[in-house]
Scaffold this motif. Structure first.
Motif, PDB file in Angstrom:
ATOM      1  N   GLN A 145       0.831  -1.212   0.000  1.00 46.62           N
ATOM      2  CA  GLN A 145       0.000   0.000   0.000  1.00 46.62           C
ATOM      3  C   GLN A 145       0.860   1.253   0.000  1.00 46.62           C
ATOM      4  O   GLN A 145       0.569   2.218  -0.722  1.00 46.62           O
ATOM      5  CB  GLN A 145      -0.921  -0.014   1.220  1.00 46.62           C
ATOM      6  CG  GLN A 145      -2.063  -1.014   1.128  1.00 46.62           C
ATOM      7  CD  GLN A 145      -2.882  -1.072   2.395  1.00 46.62           C
ATOM      8  OE1 GLN A 145      -2.413  -0.672   3.461  1.00 46.62           O
ATOM      9  NE2 GLN A 145      -4.102  -1.584   2.293  1.00 46.62           N
ATOM     10  N   GLU A 146       1.916   1.248   0.779  1.00 47.62           N
ATOM     11  CA  GLU A 146       2.798   2.415   0.820  1.00 47.62           C
ATOM     12  C   GLU A 146       3.555   2.567  -0.492  1.00 47.62           C
ATOM     13  O   GLU A 146       3.802   3.683  -0.948  1.00 47.62           O
ATOM     14  CB  GLU A 146       3.769   2.309   1.991  1.00 47.62           C
ATOM     15  CG  GLU A 146       3.114   2.475   3.346  1.00 47.62           C
ATOM     16  CD  GLU A 146       2.289   3.744   3.433  1.00 47.62           C
ATOM     17  OE1 GLU A 146       2.794   4.809   3.023  1.00 47.62           O
ATOM     18  OE2 GLU A 146       1.136   3.670   3.885  1.00 47.62           O
ATOM     19  N   ASP A 147       3.930   1.444  -1.105  1.00 41.82           N
ATOM     20  CA  ASP A 147       4.595   1.528  -2.416  1.00 41.82           C
ATOM     21  C   ASP A 147       3.657   2.131  -3.453  1.00 41.82           C
ATOM     22  O   ASP A 147       4.064   2.966  -4.273  1.00 41.82           O
ATOM     23  CB  ASP A 147       5.045   0.133  -2.860  1.00 41.82           C
ATOM     24  CG  ASP A 147       6.176  -0.418  -2.000  1.00 41.82           C
ATOM     25  OD1 ASP A 147       6.837   0.401  -1.315  1.00 41.82           O
ATOM     26  OD2 ASP A 147       6.385  -1.644  -1.998  1.00 41.82           O
ATOM     27  N   ALA A 148       2.399   1.700  -3.427  1.00 43.85           N
ATOM     28  CA  ALA A 148       1.425   2.242  -4.381  1.00 43.85           C
ATOM     29  C   ALA A 148       1.180   3.722  -4.128  1.00 43.85           C
ATOM     30  O   ALA A 148       1.073   4.525  -5.071  1.00 43.85           O
ATOM     31  CB  ALA A 148       0.109   1.465  -4.280  1.00 43.85           C
ATOM     32  N   ALA A 149       1.103   4.107  -2.855  1.00 40.31           N
ATOM     33  CA  ALA A 149       0.885   5.520  -2.530  1.00 40.31           C
ATOM     34  C   ALA A 149       2.085   6.361  -2.933  1.00 40.31           C
ATOM     35  O   ALA A 149       1.934   7.497  -3.413  1.00 40.31           O
ATOM     36  CB  ALA A 149       0.607   5.673  -1.038  1.00 40.31           C
TER      37      ALA A 149
ATOM     38  N   ALA B 266       4.006   5.849  -5.409  1.00 40.12           N
ATOM     39  CA  ALA B 266       4.073   5.973  -6.863  1.00 40.12           C
ATOM     40  C   ALA B 266       3.124   7.037  -7.404  1.00 40.12           C
ATOM     41  O   ALA B 266       3.237   7.444  -8.565  1.00 40.12           O
ATOM     42  CB  ALA B 266       3.756   4.618  -7.507  1.00 40.12           C
ATOM     43  N   VAL B 267       2.189   7.487  -6.609  1.00 35.93           N
ATOM     44  CA  VAL B 267       1.237   8.509  -7.058  1.00 35.93           C
ATOM     45  C   VAL B 267       1.938   9.864  -7.114  1.00 35.93           C
ATOM     46  O   VAL B 267       2.589  10.293  -6.158  1.00 35.93           O
ATOM     47  CB  VAL B 267       0.027   8.578  -6.106  1.00 35.93           C
ATOM     48  CG1 VAL B 267      -0.902   9.723  -6.502  1.00 35.93           C
ATOM     49  CG2 VAL B 267      -0.725   7.263  -6.120  1.00 35.93           C
ATOM     50  N   GLU B 268       1.838  10.516  -8.263  1.00 34.36           N
ATOM     51  CA  GLU B 268       2.438  11.840  -8.408  1.00 34.36           C
ATOM     52  C   GLU B 268       1.608  12.886  -7.660  1.00 34.36           C
ATOM     53  O   GLU B 268       0.410  12.696  -7.433  1.00 34.36           O
ATOM     54  CB  GLU B 268       2.542  12.219  -9.888  1.00 34.36           C
ATOM     55  CG  GLU B 268       3.491  11.333 -10.686  1.00 34.36           C
ATOM     56  CD  GLU B 268       3.641  11.825 -12.111  1.00 34.36           C
ATOM     57  OE1 GLU B 268       2.934  12.808 -12.478  1.00 34.36           O
ATOM     58  OE2 GLU B 268       4.450  11.251 -12.859  1.00 34.36           O
TER      59      GLU B 268
ATOM     60  N   SER C 209      -1.934  20.549  -4.250  1.00 37.69           N
ATOM     61  CA  SER C 209      -3.105  20.338  -3.394  1.00 37.69           C
ATOM     62  C   SER C 209      -2.853  19.132  -2.494  1.00 37.69           C
ATOM     63  O   SER C 209      -2.787  17.989  -2.976  1.00 37.69           O
ATOM     64  CB  SER C 209      -4.359  20.110  -4.248  1.00 37.69           C
ATOM     65  OG  SER C 209      -5.452  19.744  -3.425  1.00 37.69           O
ATOM     66  N   GLU C 210      -2.699  19.407  -1.216  1.00 33.73           N
ATOM     67  CA  GLU C 210      -2.462  18.326  -0.259  1.00 33.73           C
ATOM     68  C   GLU C 210      -3.665  17.393  -0.188  1.00 33.73           C
ATOM     69  O   GLU C 210      -3.520  16.164  -0.147  1.00 33.73           O
ATOM     70  CB  GLU C 210      -2.181  18.921   1.124  1.00 33.73           C
ATOM     71  CG  GLU C 210      -1.962  17.886   2.218  1.00 33.73           C
ATOM     72  CD  GLU C 210      -0.693  17.083   2.025  1.00 33.73           C
ATOM     73  OE1 GLU C 210      -0.689  15.902   2.438  1.00 33.73           O
ATOM     74  OE2 GLU C 210       0.269  17.612   1.441  1.00 33.73           O
ATOM     75  N   SER C 211      -4.857  17.959  -0.181  1.00 31.38           N
ATOM     76  CA  SER C 211      -6.055  17.131  -0.061  1.00 31.38           C
ATOM     77  C   SER C 211      -6.240  16.237  -1.284  1.00 31.38           C
ATOM     78  O   SER C 211      -6.546  15.039  -1.159  1.00 31.38           O
ATOM     79  CB  SER C 211      -7.283  18.018   0.148  1.00 31.38           C
ATOM     80  OG  SER C 211      -7.441  18.918  -0.948  1.00 31.38           O
ATOM     81  N   LEU C 212      -6.049  16.807  -2.503  1.00 31.02           N
ATOM     82  CA  LEU C 212      -6.208  16.003  -3.712  1.00 31.02           C
ATOM     83  C   LEU C 212      -5.128  14.931  -3.810  1.00 31.02           C
ATOM     84  O   LEU C 212      -5.395  13.793  -4.214  1.00 31.02           O
ATOM     85  CB  LEU C 212      -6.168  16.913  -4.948  1.00 31.02           C
ATOM     86  CG  LEU C 212      -7.332  17.904  -5.092  1.00 31.02           C
ATOM     87  CD1 LEU C 212      -7.132  18.796  -6.309  1.00 31.02           C
ATOM     88  CD2 LEU C 212      -8.667  17.152  -5.202  1.00 31.02           C
ATOM     89  N   SER C 213      -3.901  15.304  -3.413  1.00 30.29           N
ATOM     90  CA  SER C 213      -2.807  14.329  -3.466  1.00 30.29           C
ATOM     91  C   SER C 213      -3.052  13.191  -2.496  1.00 30.29           C
ATOM     92  O   SER C 213      -2.858  12.011  -2.827  1.00 30.29           O
ATOM     93  CB  SER C 213      -1.470  15.023  -3.147  1.00 30.29           C
ATOM     94  OG  SER C 213      -1.185  16.031  -4.083  1.00 30.29           O
TER      95      SER C 213
ATOM     96  N   GLU D 271      -4.731   7.666  -1.079  1.00 30.32           N
ATOM     97  CA  GLU D 271      -5.661   6.765  -0.409  1.00 30.32           C
ATOM     98  C   GLU D 271      -6.355   5.850  -1.406  1.00 30.32           C
ATOM     99  O   GLU D 271      -6.590   4.660  -1.136  1.00 30.32           O
ATOM    100  CB  GLU D 271      -6.695   7.576   0.382  1.00 30.32           C
ATOM    101  CG  GLU D 271      -6.172   8.207   1.647  1.00 30.32           C
ATOM    102  CD  GLU D 271      -5.684   7.161   2.638  1.00 30.32           C
ATOM    103  OE1 GLU D 271      -6.270   6.061   2.703  1.00 30.32           O
ATOM    104  OE2 GLU D 271      -4.688   7.438   3.341  1.00 30.32           O
ATOM    105  N   GLU D 272      -6.658   6.400  -2.559  1.00 36.57           N
ATOM    106  CA  GLU D 272      -7.284   5.581  -3.605  1.00 36.57           C
ATOM    107  C   GLU D 272      -6.333   4.490  -4.072  1.00 36.57           C
ATOM    108  O   GLU D 272      -6.729   3.341  -4.300  1.00 36.57           O
ATOM    109  CB  GLU D 272      -7.701   6.472  -4.774  1.00 36.57           C
ATOM    110  CG  GLU D 272      -8.466   5.735  -5.862  1.00 36.57           C
ATOM    111  CD  GLU D 272      -8.908   6.663  -6.986  1.00 36.57           C
ATOM    112  OE1 GLU D 272      -9.411   6.155  -8.003  1.00 36.57           O
ATOM    113  OE2 GLU D 272      -8.740   7.901  -6.828  1.00 36.57           O
ATOM    114  N   ALA D 273      -5.041   4.875  -4.171  1.00 40.29           N
ATOM    115  CA  ALA D 273      -4.041   3.880  -4.579  1.00 40.29           C
ATOM    116  C   ALA D 273      -3.884   2.801  -3.517  1.00 40.29           C
ATOM    117  O   ALA D 273      -3.743   1.610  -3.835  1.00 40.29           O
ATOM    118  CB  ALA D 273      -2.704   4.569  -4.836  1.00 40.29           C
ATOM    119  N   ARG D 274      -3.896   3.214  -2.240  1.00 40.26           N
ATOM    120  CA  ARG D 274      -3.792   2.223  -1.166  1.00 40.26           C
ATOM    121  C   ARG D 274      -4.992   1.279  -1.175  1.00 40.26           C
ATOM    122  O   ARG D 274      -4.851   0.061  -0.976  1.00 40.26           O
ATOM    123  CB  ARG D 274      -3.711   2.934   0.193  1.00 40.26           C
ATOM    124  CG  ARG D 274      -2.430   3.705   0.429  1.00 40.26           C
ATOM    125  CD  ARG D 274      -2.359   4.171   1.883  1.00 40.26           C
ATOM    126  NE  ARG D 274      -1.200   5.025   2.115  1.00 40.26           N
ATOM    127  CZ  ARG D 274      -1.228   6.352   2.166  1.00 40.26           C
ATOM    128  NH1 ARG D 274      -2.399   6.987   1.992  1.00 40.26           N
ATOM    129  NH2 ARG D 274      -0.133   7.043   2.376  1.00 40.26           N
TER     130      ARG D 274
END
Length: 705
Positions: free
Chosen positions: A76-80, A82-84, A213-217, A222-225
Motif C-alpha cells: 500500500q505504501e509503495d502504491a501511494a 508511486a502517485v504523483e 493540493s495536499e487534499s487532492l494528493s 488513499e485511492e491507490a492504497r
C-alpha cells in the motif's frame, strides 16, 4: 490548652496518616505495574525479535495461509508513493494579477520615455528601478530609442503574449519551461528587435498559477492504497519460515506469530517476584517515615517527591530496556539531587536506594547497573547537600561522574571480555550522566518552583539580596520597617537553627513579612520621626485598626507584583495569625465605656490564617517579642525571659500555634534563643561622662610613655 496542644504535636492527625497511606499505596502499585510491563514485550517462546540474526532454521509446524498485514501495508505504501503530486486547476486570478502588474510596468516605461525634462542617463536609471524586470543597459536604450508606434506595438504584443501564456497550466517546478516558451509565441509580423523586447517584458511576469493540493494528493494516495489487494502468505508443513543466519524482518516475525512460535506472556513467577520486591522496599519507606515524622509536616512536598519518583522510574524502565549504553546515560541521580533540594537530603538517600533497586530489577546487568546509579546518587547528595550557589549543582554533577566512572572501572575493567572501545563508551556515558543530572535538576527545580509556588535554596538566596526590588522599595519608603524586619530575621533565623527548622526560609520570610507597611509607612510607629504627629490620633479606633490590618493584604499584593514564591506569602498572611489589634481594640472599649457588647471584636481581628508551619510561627513569635522588648526595655535577663515567655504563652493560649506542630521543648528552645539574641541587641550601654573639649584635645595629643 497545653494538653491538647501536646496531643496534637505528638501524633499526626488521622487525615495526615490516611493521606500518607494512600500516597504510599498508589506509588507502590504504580511501581509494581512499571516492573511488570516490560515483560509484556519479551518473546518467551522464541528469544527472537526484529533485527536479530536467527540462530537456527525455523520450520512451519503445519500448513497455513494468512493475510499478511505487514506485506499488505508495504505494498500500500509503495502504491501511494508511486502517485504523483496532484495540482489544482489554473487560477485565473493569478493571470489577471500578473497582466495588471505588466500594464503598470508598461505605463511606467511610457512615462519615462515621454519625460522631456529628463536626460538619457536619468531615464536609463529610472528604467533600472523597475521591479521584477531586468532590462539591461542595451535593451533599456533600445526601449528609449523606439518610435512611439514601435513602442505601442511592443506594449500590445507583450500583453497578448502574457495573456496567452498564463492561460495554460504553470506549476512552480515548470516555471522556467513556461518562460522559455514565450519567445515562440510572439507575433512574426513585428520586427525582431521589437519581438525580443516584448518577449523579455512578458517573461518577467510569468508566474505559477497551479498549486500543489495536499487534499487532492492524499485522496489519490488513499485511492491507490485502497486498490491494493490484501497479501496472503501460504506456508506448507515443514517449509522454512526463517533460515539460520537470516536477519529477522517484520514480515518474518509476523509469520512466526501466526504460527504461535512467538508469544508474549507474564508468568506467576514474575508477579510474585516483583510484588515481593515492591513490598519490602515500600515497607522500608514507611518505616523510615515513621522514624522521621518531621518529614510528614509538608505533605505537599512529599507528594511531589512521590510524583518525581514515579516519573523517573517510568522514564528509566521504558528508555533503558534492551539497550546497551542508555542505562548508563539515564540521569537517575537527577531525582536524588531534586529531592535533596526540594525536600530532604536524608530522605533523598533512602528514596534513591529504592529507585535504583527498582530501576535495575530484572535488567540484563543489574549487578553493576544498581551500584553504578546508587553510588552516583549517594555521592551527588553528599556533595550537594544544601546548595547555596548554582555552581554547586555542577560540582555535584562532576562528583556523580567520578563515582559512576569508578564503579564502571571496578566492575567492567577486570572482565576479560571488556574492550577499550566499550570501556571508553561507558566512561563517556558516565560523563553525560553527571551532566544531565545536574542540568535536569536546575531546570526542573526552576519549573517546579514556578508552577507549584515552591521555594528553593538558590531562589531564596536571590530574594535575600539587599538589591532585590521589593527590599529596596521597603528600605526607601519604610526604613524603620526595614530595620525591624532585619531584627526579626536575625531572631527567627537563630531560633530556626536551634529547633531544626528551615533557617534560610525563615530569614527570607522575615525580611518580607511586613512588606505591606511600605505602602503607608507613616501609619507605623517605627517609621515615624520622633516628635512628629501620629496620624492615628486623628482616626477612630476602628479606622486605625483597619489601616494597621491593611498592611497584610497590601503585603500580599506587593508579593504578587514582585512574583515572590507562594511560600513567602504565608509569612505575610500568618505572622499576625487571627489575633486582634489590641491597642485599637482597647481604645474602642474605652470609647464604649468598657461595654464589650458595643464593640465588634471581629472588626479588629487580622484575617489570618494562623501559622501553618514552624517557620511562620517563629516569625510571629519573633515579631511580638521584638516589639515588646523595644517598647518595655527590660533591664535584666530575668525580665527579658519573662517578657519573651509571656509573648509565647499568649500566642499559645489563644490557639495561634495549634497548626504548627511545635512542641513544648521547641518553645523552650525558641525562648532561650530569643533571649540570647535580644540581649545582644538591646544590651545596656555605658553613659559616657562629659569632658571639656580643650582638655580632651590636650589629652589626645599627650605622648605615650
Amino acid at each position: 490548652m497545653t494538653e491538647s496542644f501536646l496531643e496534637r504535636t505528638a501524633t499526626p492527625p488521622v487525615r495526615r496518616r490516611l493521606f500518607l497511606g494512600t500516597l504510599l499505596a498508589i506509588t507502590a502499585l504504580i511501581s509494581l505495574v512499571v516492573l511488570l510491563m516490560p515483560y509484556g514485550s519479551r518473546q518467551t517462546t522464541l528469544p527472537i525479535t526484529v533485527g536479530d540474526v536467527a540462530g537456527q532454521d525455523v520450520l512451519a509446524p503445519r500448513a497455513l495461509s494468512f493475510t499478511s498485514d505487514v506485506l499488505t501495508a508495504q505494498r500500500q505504501e509503495d502504491a501511494a508513493s508511486a502517485v504523483e503530486d496532484v495540482y489544482g486547476p489554473p487560477d485565473a486570478n493569478v493571470a489577471r494579477e500578473q497582466v495588471d502588474r505588466l500594464r503598470a510596468a508598461l505605463d511606467f516605461i511610457s512615462i519615462v520615455r515621454n519625460d522631456s525634462f529628463a536626460t538619457t542617463e536619468q531615464k536609463l536609471s529610472d528604467l533600472s528601478a523597475l521591479q521584477n524586470v531586468n532590462l539591461g543597459q542595451d535593451n533599456a536604450q533600445a526601449l528609449l530609442n523606439l518610435s512611439q508606434q514601435g513602442w505601442e506595438s511592443v506594449e500590445q504584443e507583450a500583453i497578448a503574449v502574457l495573456e496567452q501564456v498564463m492561460r495554460s497550466t504553470i506549476r512552480q517546478d515548470r516555471l522556467e519551461e513556461a518562460r522559455r516558451s514565450v519567445p515562440a509565441l510572439v507575433s512574426l509580423s513585428i520586427p525582431e528587435s521589437q519581438a525580443s523586447l516584448a518577449a523579455q517584458l512578458a517573461q518577467a511576469f510569468v508566474a505559477p498559477n497551479s498549486f500543489y493540493s495536499e487534499s487532492l494528493s492524499e485522496a489519490a494516495r488513499e485511492e491507490a492504497r485502497a486498490s491494493v489487494e490484501p497479501v496472503v502468505r501460504t506456508y506448507l508443513s515443514n517449509e522454512t519460515v526463517v533460515q539460520r543466519g537470516q536477519v529477522v524482518t517484520d514480515a518474518d516475525l509476523e509469520a512466526l506469530e501466526a504460527f504461535g512460535l512467538v508469544q508474549s506472556e507474564i508468568t506467576w513467577r514474575d508477579y510474585v517476584g516483583a510484588t515481593a520486591l515492591v513490598a519490602v522496599l515500600f515497607t522500608t519507606i514507611a518505616l523510615y517515615l515513621r522514624f522521621r515524622s518531621d518529614l510528614l509536616i509538608d505533605l505537599r512536598a512529599l507528594a511531589l517527591v512521590a510524583l518525581l519518583f514515579v516519573g523517573f522510574l517510568l522514564a528509566a524502565r521504558f528508555s533503558i530496556v534492551d539497550r546497551t549504553v542508555m542505562p548508563y546515560v539515564f540521569p537517575i541521580a537527577g531525582f536524588a539531587l531534586l529531592t535533596t533540594t526540594l525536600y530532604s537530603a536524608q530522605a533523598a538517600l533512602v528514596f534513591s536506594v529504592i529507585l535504583t533497586t527498582l530501576t535495575a530489577y530484572n535488567m540484563p546487568n543489574p549487578l553493576d547497573l544498581m551500584p553504578y546509579h546508587l553510588f552516583g546518587c549517594v555521592i551527588g547528595i553528599l556533595v550537594l547537600n544544601r546548595a547555596r550557589r548554582m555552581f554547586s549543582y555542577f560540582v555535584a554533577g562532576a562528583a556523580i561522574t567520578l563515582a559512576s566512572g569508578a564503579i564502571i572501572l571496578a566492575y567492567r575493567l577486570p572482565l576479560a571480555s571488556t574492550d577499550l572501545v566499550g570501556m571508553f563508551t561507558l566512561l563517556g556515558a558516565a560523563v553525560l550522566n553527571g551532566f544531565f543530572a545536574a542540568s535536569l535538576t536546575i531546570v526542573l527545580q526552576f519549573v517546579l518552583a514556578q508552577l507549584l509556588g515552591l521555594s528553593t535554596t538558590i531562589q531564596l538566596l536571590e530574594l535575600a539580596r539587599p538589591d532585590h526590588p521589593l527590599l529596596q522599595f521597603i528600605l526607601r519608603n519604610a526604613p524603620g520597617t526595614y530595620q525591624h524586619s532585619l531584627q526579626i530575621a536575625n531572631l527567627a533565623e537563630q531560633a530556626a537553627e536551634a529547633i531544626g527548622a528551615d533557617a534560610l526560609l525563615t530569614r527570607v520570610g522575615s525580611l518580607y513579612h511586613d512588606a505591606g507597611k511600605a505602602r503607608h509607612p507613616h501609619f507605623f510607629i517605627e517609621n515615624q520621626v520622633p516628635g512628629s504627629i501620629n496620624p492615628h490620633d486623628e482616626l477612630s479606633a476602628l479606622d486605625s485598626a483597619n489601616v494597621i490590618i491593611k498592611h497584610v493584604p497590601d503585603g500580599v499584593e506587593l508579593a504578587n507584583k514582585h512574583r515572590l514564591p507562594k511560600r513567602l506569602h504565608d509569612f505575610i498572611l500568618e505572622h499576625h495569625g487571627t489575633m486582634i489589634t489590641r491597642y485599637q481594640y482597647a481604645q474602642a472599649l474605652d470609647a464604649a465605656g468598657g461595654d464589650e457588647s458595643k464593640v465588634d471584636r471581629e472588626a479588629f481581628r487580622y484575617p489570618g490564617p494562623r501559622p501553618q508551619s514552624r517557620e511562620t510561627a517563629l516569625v510571629m513569635l519573633a515579631d511580638g517579642s521584638e516589639a515588646r522588648t523595644r517598647a518595655e526595655r527590660p533591664k535584666t535577663r530575668e525580665e527579658l525571659e519573662e517578657l519573651v515567655g509571656s509573648v509565647i504563652e499568649q500566642r499559645l493560649s489563644r490557639g495561634q500555634l495549634d497548626d504548627t506542630r511545635l512542641t513544648m521543648q521547641d518553645l523552650k528552645i525558641i525562648q532561650d534563643s530569643f533571649v540570647s539574641t535580644l540581649r545582644g541587641v538591646y544590651h545596656p550601654r555605658l553613659a559616657y561622662p562629659k569632658v571639656d573639649e580643650e582638655a580632651a584635645t590636650s589629652l589626645d595629643v599627650q605622648p605615650a610613655v
